[in-house]
Structures are given as structure tokens and as C-alpha cells.
Design a protein around this motif. Structure first.
Motif, PDB file in Angstrom:
ATOM      1  N   TYR A 198       0.790  -1.240   0.000  1.00  0.00           N
ATOM      2  CA  TYR A 198       0.000   0.000   0.000  1.00  0.00           C
ATOM      3  C   TYR A 198       0.819   1.284   0.000  1.00  0.00           C
ATOM      4  CZ  TYR A 198       1.111  -0.481   4.988  1.00  0.00           C
ATOM      5  OH  TYR A 198       1.774  -0.638   6.170  1.00  0.00           O
ATOM      6  N   ASP A 199       2.106   1.236   0.136  1.00  0.00           N
ATOM      7  CA  ASP A 199       2.906   2.437   0.393  1.00  0.00           C
ATOM      8  C   ASP A 199       2.679   3.561  -0.622  1.00  0.00           C
ATOM      9  OD1 ASP A 199       3.983   1.441   2.664  1.00  0.00           O
ATOM     10  OD2 ASP A 199       5.956   0.990   1.846  1.00  0.00           O
ATOM     11  N   GLU A 200       2.862   3.249  -1.898  1.00  0.00           N
ATOM     12  CA  GLU A 200       2.780   4.301  -2.917  1.00  0.00           C
ATOM     13  C   GLU A 200       1.367   4.844  -3.056  1.00  0.00           C
ATOM     14  OE1 GLU A 200       4.485   3.112  -6.598  1.00  0.00           O
ATOM     15  OE2 GLU A 200       6.486   2.756  -5.760  1.00  0.00           O
ATOM     16  N   ALA A 201       0.367   3.968  -3.036  1.00  0.00           N
ATOM     17  CA  ALA A 201      -1.025   4.426  -3.162  1.00  0.00           C
ATOM     18  C   ALA A 201      -1.422   5.285  -1.966  1.00  0.00           C
ATOM     19  CB  ALA A 201      -1.960   3.229  -3.290  1.00  0.00           C
ATOM     20  N   ALA A 202      -1.002   4.881  -0.758  1.00  0.00           N
ATOM     21  CA  ALA A 202      -1.334   5.662   0.438  1.00  0.00           C
ATOM     22  C   ALA A 202      -0.635   7.011   0.416  1.00  0.00           C
ATOM     23  CB  ALA A 202      -0.937   4.881   1.692  1.00  0.00           C
ATOM     24  N   SER A 203       0.602   7.042  -0.046  1.00  0.00           N
ATOM     25  CA  SER A 203       1.341   8.293  -0.129  1.00  0.00           C
ATOM     26  C   SER A 203       0.671   9.257  -1.097  1.00  0.00           C
ATOM     27  CB  SER A 203       2.779   8.009  -0.576  1.00  0.00           C
ATOM     28  OG  SER A 203       3.496   9.217  -0.747  1.00  0.00           O
ATOM     29  N   ALA A 204       0.236   8.742  -2.260  1.00  0.00           N
ATOM     30  CA  ALA A 204      -0.410   9.606  -3.250  1.00  0.00           C
ATOM     31  C   ALA A 204      -1.735  10.149  -2.730  1.00  0.00           C
ATOM     32  CB  ALA A 204      -0.634   8.817  -4.546  1.00  0.00           C
ATOM     33  N   TRP A 205      -2.498   9.302  -2.039  1.00  0.00           N
ATOM     34  CA  TRP A 205      -3.783   9.752  -1.463  1.00  0.00           C
ATOM     35  C   TRP A 205      -3.554  10.838  -0.416  1.00  0.00           C
ATOM     36  CZ3 TRP A 205      -5.733   9.578   3.547  1.00  0.00           C
ATOM     37  CH2 TRP A 205      -7.105   9.827   3.684  1.00  0.00           C
ATOM     38  N   THR A 206      -2.573  10.638   0.437  1.00  0.00           N
ATOM     39  CA  THR A 206      -2.272  11.621   1.482  1.00  0.00           C
ATOM     40  C   THR A 206      -1.855  12.952   0.867  1.00  0.00           C
ATOM     41  OG1 THR A 206      -1.588   9.881   3.016  1.00  0.00           O
ATOM     42  CG2 THR A 206      -0.827  12.109   3.489  1.00  0.00           C
ATOM     43  N   ARG A 207      -1.005  12.875  -0.129  1.00  0.00           N
ATOM     44  CA  ARG A 207      -0.550  14.097  -0.781  1.00  0.00           C
ATOM     45  C   ARG A 207      -1.716  14.845  -1.423  1.00  0.00           C
ATOM     46  NH1 ARG A 207       3.560  16.953  -2.848  1.00  0.00           N
ATOM     47  NH2 ARG A 207       3.332  17.839  -4.933  1.00  0.00           N
ATOM     48  N   GLU A 208      -2.590  14.122  -2.107  1.00  0.00           N
ATOM     49  CA  GLU A 208      -3.729  14.782  -2.760  1.00  0.00           C
ATOM     50  C   GLU A 208      -4.665  15.402  -1.733  1.00  0.00           C
ATOM     51  OE1 GLU A 208      -7.420  13.875  -5.870  1.00  0.00           O
ATOM     52  OE2 GLU A 208      -6.028  12.258  -5.316  1.00  0.00           O
ATOM     53  N   ALA A 209      -4.940  14.673  -0.637  1.00  0.00           N
ATOM     54  CA  ALA A 209      -5.833  15.195   0.394  1.00  0.00           C
ATOM     55  C   ALA A 209      -5.272  16.469   1.025  1.00  0.00           C
ATOM     56  CB  ALA A 209      -6.067  14.136   1.474  1.00  0.00           C
ATOM     57  N   LEU A 210      -3.992  16.445   1.376  1.00  0.00           N
ATOM     58  CA  LEU A 210      -3.385  17.622   2.009  1.00  0.00           C
ATOM     59  C   LEU A 210      -3.287  18.785   1.024  1.00  0.00           C
ATOM     60  CD1 LEU A 210      -0.569  16.011   4.194  1.00  0.00           C
ATOM     61  CD2 LEU A 210      -2.904  16.621   4.822  1.00  0.00           C
ATOM     62  N   ALA A 211      -3.027  18.500  -0.252  1.00  0.00           N
ATOM     63  CA  ALA A 211      -2.969  19.574  -1.248  1.00  0.00           C
ATOM     64  C   ALA A 211      -4.314  20.285  -1.344  1.00  0.00           C
ATOM     65  CB  ALA A 211      -2.575  19.007  -2.610  1.00  0.00           C
ATOM     66  N   LEU A 212      -5.409  19.532  -1.332  1.00  0.00           N
ATOM     67  CA  LEU A 212      -6.742  20.129  -1.404  1.00  0.00           C
ATOM     68  C   LEU A 212      -7.040  20.975  -0.174  1.00  0.00           C
ATOM     69  CD1 LEU A 212      -8.662  17.048  -2.816  1.00  0.00           C
ATOM     70  CD2 LEU A 212      -8.293  19.224  -4.009  1.00  0.00           C
ATOM     71  N   LEU A 213      -6.648  20.478   0.989  1.00  0.00           N
ATOM     72  CA  LEU A 213      -6.917  21.208   2.233  1.00  0.00           C
ATOM     73  C   LEU A 213      -6.074  22.480   2.331  1.00  0.00           C
ATOM     74  CD1 LEU A 213      -7.111  18.146   4.640  1.00  0.00           C
ATOM     75  CD2 LEU A 213      -9.021  19.587   3.912  1.00  0.00           C
ATOM     76  N   VAL A 214      -4.818  22.379   1.920  1.00  0.00           N
ATOM     77  CA  VAL A 214      -3.945  23.557   1.960  1.00  0.00           C
ATOM     78  C   VAL A 214      -4.394  24.587   0.930  1.00  0.00           C
ATOM     79  CG1 VAL A 214      -1.593  24.369   1.522  1.00  0.00           C
ATOM     80  CG2 VAL A 214      -1.960  22.323   2.907  1.00  0.00           C
ATOM     81  N   ALA A 215      -4.830  24.128  -0.241  1.00  0.00           N
ATOM     82  CA  ALA A 215      -5.281  25.054  -1.284  1.00  0.00           C
ATOM     83  C   ALA A 215      -6.485  25.865  -0.828  1.00  0.00           C
ATOM     84  CB  ALA A 215      -5.619  24.276  -2.551  1.00  0.00           C
ATOM     85  N   ASP A 216      -7.315  25.281   0.046  1.00  0.00           N
ATOM     86  CA  ASP A 216      -8.496  25.983   0.550  1.00  0.00           C
ATOM     87  C   ASP A 216      -8.137  27.259   1.291  1.00  0.00           C
ATOM     88  OD1 ASP A 216     -10.367  24.351  -0.432  1.00  0.00           O
ATOM     89  OD2 ASP A 216     -10.884  23.371   1.444  1.00  0.00           O
ATOM     90  N   ILE A 217      -6.951  27.252   1.876  1.00  0.00           N
ATOM     91  CA  ILE A 217      -6.568  28.423   2.676  1.00  0.00           C
ATOM     92  C   ILE A 217      -5.453  29.201   1.989  1.00  0.00           C
ATOM     93  CG2 ILE A 217      -7.351  27.562   4.898  1.00  0.00           C
ATOM     94  CD1 ILE A 217      -4.630  26.429   5.406  1.00  0.00           C
ATOM     95  N   GLY A 218      -5.413  29.066   0.679  1.00  0.00           N
ATOM     96  CA  GLY A 218      -4.505  29.899  -0.096  1.00  0.00           C
ATOM     97  C   GLY A 218      -3.097  29.394  -0.158  1.00  0.00           C
ATOM     98  N   GLY A 219      -2.879  28.138   0.213  1.00  0.00           N
ATOM     99  CA  GLY A 219      -1.520  27.605   0.193  1.00  0.00           C
ATOM    100  C   GLY A 219      -1.342  26.590  -0.921  1.00  0.00           C
ATOM    101  N   GLN A 220      -0.182  25.957  -0.925  1.00  0.00           N
ATOM    102  CA  GLN A 220       0.143  24.945  -1.921  1.00  0.00           C
ATOM    103  C   GLN A 220       1.261  24.093  -1.360  1.00  0.00           C
ATOM    104  OE1 GLN A 220       0.810  26.523  -5.809  1.00  0.00           O
ATOM    105  NE2 GLN A 220       1.805  24.678  -6.563  1.00  0.00           N
ATOM    106  N   LEU A 221       1.236  22.805  -1.640  1.00  0.00           N
ATOM    107  CA  LEU A 221       2.300  21.935  -1.143  1.00  0.00           C
ATOM    108  C   LEU A 221       3.637  22.311  -1.761  1.00  0.00           C
ATOM    109  CD1 LEU A 221       0.914  18.297  -1.069  1.00  0.00           C
ATOM    110  CD2 LEU A 221       1.001  19.966   0.761  1.00  0.00           C
ATOM    111  N   ALA A 222       4.664  22.252  -0.933  1.00  0.00           N
ATOM    112  CA  ALA A 222       6.008  22.451  -1.464  1.00  0.00           C
ATOM    113  C   ALA A 222       6.352  21.319  -2.412  1.00  0.00           C
ATOM    114  CB  ALA A 222       7.021  22.487  -0.313  1.00  0.00           C
ATOM    115  N   PRO A 223       7.104  21.578  -3.472  1.00  0.00           N
ATOM    116  CA  PRO A 223       7.488  20.511  -4.399  1.00  0.00           C
ATOM    117  C   PRO A 223       8.171  19.369  -3.652  1.00  0.00           C
ATOM    118  CG  PRO A 223       8.095  22.659  -5.273  1.00  0.00           C
ATOM    119  CD  PRO A 223       7.644  22.880  -3.860  1.00  0.00           C
ATOM    120  N   GLY A 224       7.703  18.152  -3.901  1.00  0.00           N
ATOM    121  CA  GLY A 224       8.323  16.979  -3.294  1.00  0.00           C
ATOM    122  C   GLY A 224       7.734  16.573  -1.973  1.00  0.00           C
ATOM    123  N   VAL A 225       6.977  17.445  -1.290  1.00  0.00           N
ATOM    124  CA  VAL A 225       6.413  17.067  -0.003  1.00  0.00           C
ATOM    125  C   VAL A 225       5.348  16.010  -0.221  1.00  0.00           C
ATOM    126  CG1 VAL A 225       5.126  17.827   2.018  1.00  0.00           C
ATOM    127  CG2 VAL A 225       6.899  19.281   1.046  1.00  0.00           C
ATOM    128  N   GLY A 226       5.494  14.882   0.425  1.00  0.00           N
ATOM    129  CA  GLY A 226       4.539  13.790   0.298  1.00  0.00           C
ATOM    130  C   GLY A 226       4.698  12.982  -0.980  1.00  0.00           C
TER     131      GLY A 226
END
Length: 608
Positions: A198-226
Motif C-alpha cells: 500500500y505504500d505508494e497508493a497511500a502516499s499519493a492519497w495523502t498528498r492529494e488530500a493535504l494539497a486540497l486542504l492547503v489550497a483551501d486556505i490559499g496555500g500549496q504543497l512544497a514541491p516533493g512534499v509527500g
């Protein structure tokens, strides 16, 4: 934007060139862009810190964060610890990005809080054929029941963990995903279903979820995070990803002559590992496939074991890869689909569709991977195409049958050998076969400790009732060793079941010694294949129902360990019946009584 005064900067000083670049950039930013940039550098700092001390800069006095406008809760339902680990990693990454994140076990969560939640991420394992993990049953019952509230203001996402060996793959996560939608919640991102790798699939899901949440408040994930596969926080030098190569001290057959089964007692040295555990925990064993099985698979494939194949971007001999890295016995629906594509077999193609679920399940019960290869041969297979359809070899978990207080630097296991005939050949379980055929004293085996916080001894003065059959008695041996070492005053009562008294009374001499020394207060035994005393543990419970209820009323904790398909539900029903009879309660009231025991962590199960 105001230009930066270097004298006002906390933490390490910037060079003149770095300061010029910062001032030039800040002069061109508006407020929203500045907020995003603060989140960028927070994420970048977190990524550098994870990369190791050599790359991580000293933390600033005040870490820049993205101000979170919504709360985030990450719930997990975990049987073996995988969901718990992933949820905790996601929470740590969320906090590094400035999100207000809390992580909670579904077993400890108060479901009525759901209507107060804003953003909710759920990580749920599936147990067996579609069931939730044992500790999360109460959460599922509430969510799927009529008392569940409207969740119209909630956003949610589900990461489902499962095992594609089962037809109802990832069903617990699917149930949550469906139910939250029915309750009016809004799906933040699509559910992702993960197999045992599950490692890669879980990592991609986590990254997508956090990107959506951070984008809501005007942010964006740093390149490579997650972006990289998630790594579990290190609580010990040795864990599932970095097991300790332990030495087997002893390997004894417990069952006597004439027994219809074989059960072994294994003693493993943990000296020098730094590993610790509590009674109730499990030991993960990274067993390997029997070389004889590997040879038969290679012969059926017509492949050379010396051929090279890639395993996690490394080149390895095919024979060694099949021995140490891949599941090569039990066939899965995924393997059937893969082999149907390689072989072009129409009979396999027919089994693939969802309408063939029952027929496919019956086929898989009667066919291992080698049987599929033999029945549907092909000359088109290569080492790479074969392993592409296999799953990684997974560790096997065994309840630890010893206490560190009594046996420092050791872990004891009670292992029933899985051995049967199929298509004219003897077949063995991977790990139990390893212990039965390959694990002589001084053999090495990679191991790690898997914590089980939902199967714990209470305070020393609290009475305990232990119910187990076969190898389910293992953790109770650890309980007794621990209580003896601590001089515990609480009463203890063991219900033990097996096939035959003469040949299968596991650890008989030890239980008799504990009874003599009053470490064990009472013991009831049930042997299902003895003509003179054919019975199961639930029959002994009913016979002692009055006393058992009195113990519960006196605050006793109730434990069940063993088979999930038969033992656990039979004992559960018997417990309800005892409370109905001796507590003079209705069926509904008795069920409420049992539910209260579970909610208070006084009724704990370790079933498999």
C-alpha cells in the motif's frame, strides 16, 4: 511588501545574496501570495528535516505556517497497526503544513462528535470478508445505525486498506465511503483502495488530500512534499520496514503422539535488538518461502532460477526473489486476471467479472498459484511478467506467548502448523511451514514487534477472565508470566479448548503450576474430540454462568483469543446468554451490557 531587515531575522543569518533575493521577491508579493509562500517554506522545512540531520537546517525560532481556517480530524480503524501508522504519518505531515490536525483511534472516538467535525480523513482496514477491524466495530455500528446524525457540513475522504485475497476487498473502507455520502457529507477526494503493498497508493492519497486542504486556505504543497512513499515514525530502531534478524533458540513440538494436528513452541532471542513489548502484543515474522516450493513453481513456468529480475529497483536472482520477496502460494483475483492476460485462457477470463464472484472464490480455494500455472500453461511468460502479477511477501503476526519480565530478551510463540493435501501434494502455510521445516535452533529470522493496545492487562488487582482455544492460549501464557512477576493480586480464570486432552493440552504442566501457586485462580477445559468429554469453551462458560456473571459484576475484564469465524461469535453469543439468564435481563439489555463492557475496554478480543 515591506523589505526585510536582517537584524530582525530569527534563526540562522542569511547571506547578503540570499537577503537580496528575499527582498526582491517580497517586494512583488501580495498578501495572498505571501501566505502561500509561508506554507511553501513550512513544507520545505519539513521535507528537509525528514531527509536527515545532514540536510536539515536548524529550526527557526518561529516556524512559518499556513493559518488553518477549518479543523481536520484523521480517524483510523486498525487491526494490525497499518492504518494507525498511516493516519499518524498523515497527521504529522498535515501539522507541518500548518493544518490543525488531530488523529484518533476509532475505538476511542466519541461518534457523536461527528456532527461537529469540519474536515475528516478516514483510514480503515478491512478484516476478513468485509468486516471492520475489531476495535472499530462500535464506530461502524453508530455510523451505520439509525442514530447517526446528518453530516451535511462535513467534508471527508477515505483511504481503504485490504487484502485482495478476499472477495470483499477493502469493504470496510467502502462501507464508510458510502455511508458518509448517505449522511450528506461531501467527498473531498475519491476513495483509494490499497492492497497489502500500500505504500505508494497511500502516499499519493495523502498528498492529494493535504494539497486540497492547503489550497483551501490559499496555500500549496512544497514541491516533493509527500511525493515519496510514506515512512513510519521511528519508535524503535527495528520495525516492519527494518526488522531485527533474530536467532531461534528453541523449536519444540507441543502436541503429543497421536495428535491430529501439530502445534509448536518457538523461542526467539531478541538480545541486542532494543525491542520491547507488553503482554498482548504480537511478533511479526518475515518468513520466507520454502526453496522446494520455489523450485516447483520455476519448473512449472519453465524459467531459470538464475535469471535476473528487478525487486524494488534492484536486480536479484529470480529464485531468491521468489523465496524472499513474493507471495507464491495463495492465488488472488489480481493474479487470476494477470495470468488470464498472459495465457489467454478463456476459462480464466470467465472468472474475472464481478458476476462470477462466488465461482471465482470457489476456484481460488482449490487452486494455488502453481495449480493455475499448471492448468493454464503459456510460453509467453518471462521473469518480469510473472512477478508483475505477484504481491509482496507479507509478514505473519503471532501473539507473543511470553513476558519480558519472566524471559528478558526473548519472545515465545505458539504456532499451529498449517499442513494439508491439495491436488495430490502436501501444502503448508508460509510461516508455519517455515517453523516446521526450516527453523532449527540458530536459524535466523527477521522479526519486529507489533503493538496491540486493544488487548492489555488491567491493573494488578483487577480480576480477568480469559477464553481461548488452540493457539489462542498464547497471550494468556504471557499474562500469567507477567502477573506472577509483578505479584499481582487480581484473580484470574482461564477457559481453554482443544481437540484431545491427552495429546493437545497445550502448556498443561505450566497451568497446573500456576493453579498450585494461585497465580491462576480457576481453569475450565473443553476437548471437542474426546468421547468422554466432547465440549467447546462456550459450553464450559454456560456451566459456570452464575460465577462468570458475578466476576463481571465484580469488575472483571473479559478476553477472547482465537478463531474469528467460529470461536469469537460463539463466545460472544454465549456471553450475552449468560447475562440474560443470570443478570435477569432482556436480550436487548444483555446486548447493551456487553456493549458497555466493550466501550469500557473490559471486553477485548484478539481474533484471527
Amino acid at each position: 511588501m515591506q523589505r526585510v531587515d536582517p537584524s530582525q531575522l530569527p534563526g540562522p543569518a542569511l547571506s547578503a545574496e540570499q537577503l537580496r533575493q528575499v527582498n526582491d521577491l517580497s517586494a512583488s508579493l501580495n498578501a495572498r501570495q505571501a501566505l502561500w509562500l509561508s506554507g511553501y517554506f513550512a513544507g520545505l522545512e519539513a521535507a528537509l528535516a525528514q531527509a536527515g540531520p545532514a540536510l536539515a537546517a536548524p529550526p527557526p525560532a518561529v516556524a512559518p505556517t499556513v493559518a488553518s481556517a477549518r479543523t481536520l480530524t484523521i480517524l483510523y480503524g486498525s487491526e494490525t497497526g497499518n492504518s494507525a501508522a498511516l493516519a499518524k504519518i498523515a497527521a504529522a505531515e498535515a501539522k507541518a503544513l500548518g493544518l490543525e490536525a488531530s488523529v484518533v483511534d476509532m475505538a476511542d472516538y466519541k461518534p457523536r462528535r461527528l456532527k461537529e467535525e469540519q474536515d475528516l480523513l478516514l483510514v480503515a482496514s478491512t478484516y476478513g470478508e468485509g468486516d471492520p477491524p475489531q476495535p472499530a466495530i462500535g464506530f461502524f455500528e453508530f455510523v451505520e445505525g439509525r442514530k447517526a446524525p446528518s453530516l451535511a457540513g462535513l467534508r471527508f475522504g477515505v483511504l481503504a486498506l485490504g487484502d485482495s485475497t478476499y472477495e470483499k476487498y477493502c469493504e470496510a473502507g467502502k462501507r464508510l465511503d458510502r455511508r458518509f455520502e448517505e449522511l450528506g457529507a461531501t467527498r473531498l477526494l475519491p476513495r483509494v483502495d490499497c492492497d497489502v503493498d500500500y505504500d505508494e497508493a497511500a502516499s499519493a492519497w495523502t498528498r492529494e488530500a493535504l494539497a486540497l486542504l492547503v489550497a483551501d486556505i490559499g496555500g500549496q504543497l512544497a514541491p516533493g512534499v509527500g511525493a515519496a512513499p510514506l515512512a513510519e515514525p521511528q519508535q524503535s530502531v527495528h520495525d516492519k520496514r527494518n526488522p531485527f534478524v533474530a536467532r531461534i533458540l528453541d523449536n519444540l513440538v507441543l502436541t503429543g503422539r497421536g495428535s491430529s494436528k501439530e502445534t509448536r513452541h518457538i523461542e526467539i532471542s531478541l538480545e541486542g535488538s532494543g525491542l520491547t513489548f507488553e503482554p498482548g502484543d504480537a511478533l511479526g515474522v518475515m518468513a520466507r518461502n520454502n526453496p522446494a516450493v520455489v523450485d516447483r513453481v520455476l519448473e512449472a513456468l519453465g524459467l531459470d532460477g538464475a535469471a535476473g529480475v528487478k525487486v524494488k529497483d534492484r536486480e536479484a536472482r529470480l529464485a531468491l526473489a521468489l523465496e524472499e520477496h513474493f507471495e507464491i502460494t495463495t492465488a488472488t483475483p489480481r493474479f487470476l486476471e494477470h495470468w488470464a492476460g498472459l495465457s489467454g485462457a478463456d476459462d480464466l477470463e470467465r472468472l474475472i467479472g464481478p458476476e462470477r464472484a462466488e465461482e471465482r472464490a470457489a476456484f481460488l480455494r482449490e487452486h494455488h498459484i502453481i495449480d493455475v500455472i499448471r492448468a493454464f500453461p503459456t510460453s509467453e511468460v518471462t521473469p518480469e511478467s510473472f512477478v508483475a502479477g505477484l504481491r509482496p511477501l507479507q509478514p505473519r503476526l503471532y501473539s507473543i506467548a511470553s513476558s519480558l519480565a519472566a524471559n528478558p530478551d526473548e519472545a515465545h510463540l505458539t504456532v499451529s502448523t498449517v499442513r494439508y493435501m491439495l491436488h495430490g501434494e502436501e501444502r503448508c502455510g508460509v510461516a508455519s511451514g517455515f517453523f516446521a521445516k526450516l527453523a532449527a535452533p540458530d536459524t535466523r529470522a527477521p522479526v519486529y514487534v507489533q503493538s496491540n493496545p486493544h488487548f492489555r492487562l488491567p491493573a494488578d488487582d483487577v480480576p480477568i477472565i480469559m477464553v481461548g482455544a488452540g493457539t489462542g492460549v498464547a497471550p494468556y501464557r504471557a499474562f500469567m508470566q507477567e502477573r506472577e512477576a509483578r505479584g499481582a493480586s487480581g484473580r484470574s480464570w482461564l477457559f481453554f479448548g482443544e481437540r484431545n486432552f491427552v495429546s493437545d493440552f497445550l502448556y498443561q504442566a505450566e497451568w497446573q503450576a500456576y493453579l498450585k501457586d494461585k497465580v491462576l485462580s480457576r481453569m475450565e477445559v473443553a476437548f471437542s474430540r474426546d468421547r468422554w468429554g466432547k465440549a467447546y469453551v462456550q459450553h464450559r462458560m454456560l456451566e459456570q454462568g452464575r460465577d462468570l456473571f458475578d466476576w463481571l459484576e465484580g469488575g472483571a475484564h473479559f478476553y477472547v483469543c482465537g478463531d474469528a469465524a467460529r470461536l469469537a461469535p460463539d463466545v460472544h453469543e454465549t456471553l450475552i446468554a449468560i447475562i440474560e439468564t443470570h443478570g435477569a435481563r432482556s436480550r436487548e439489555a444483555a446486548e447493551d451490557y456487553v456493549r458497555a463492557l466493550q466501550d469500557g475496554h473490559r471486553y477485548q478480543r484478539d481474533v484471527y
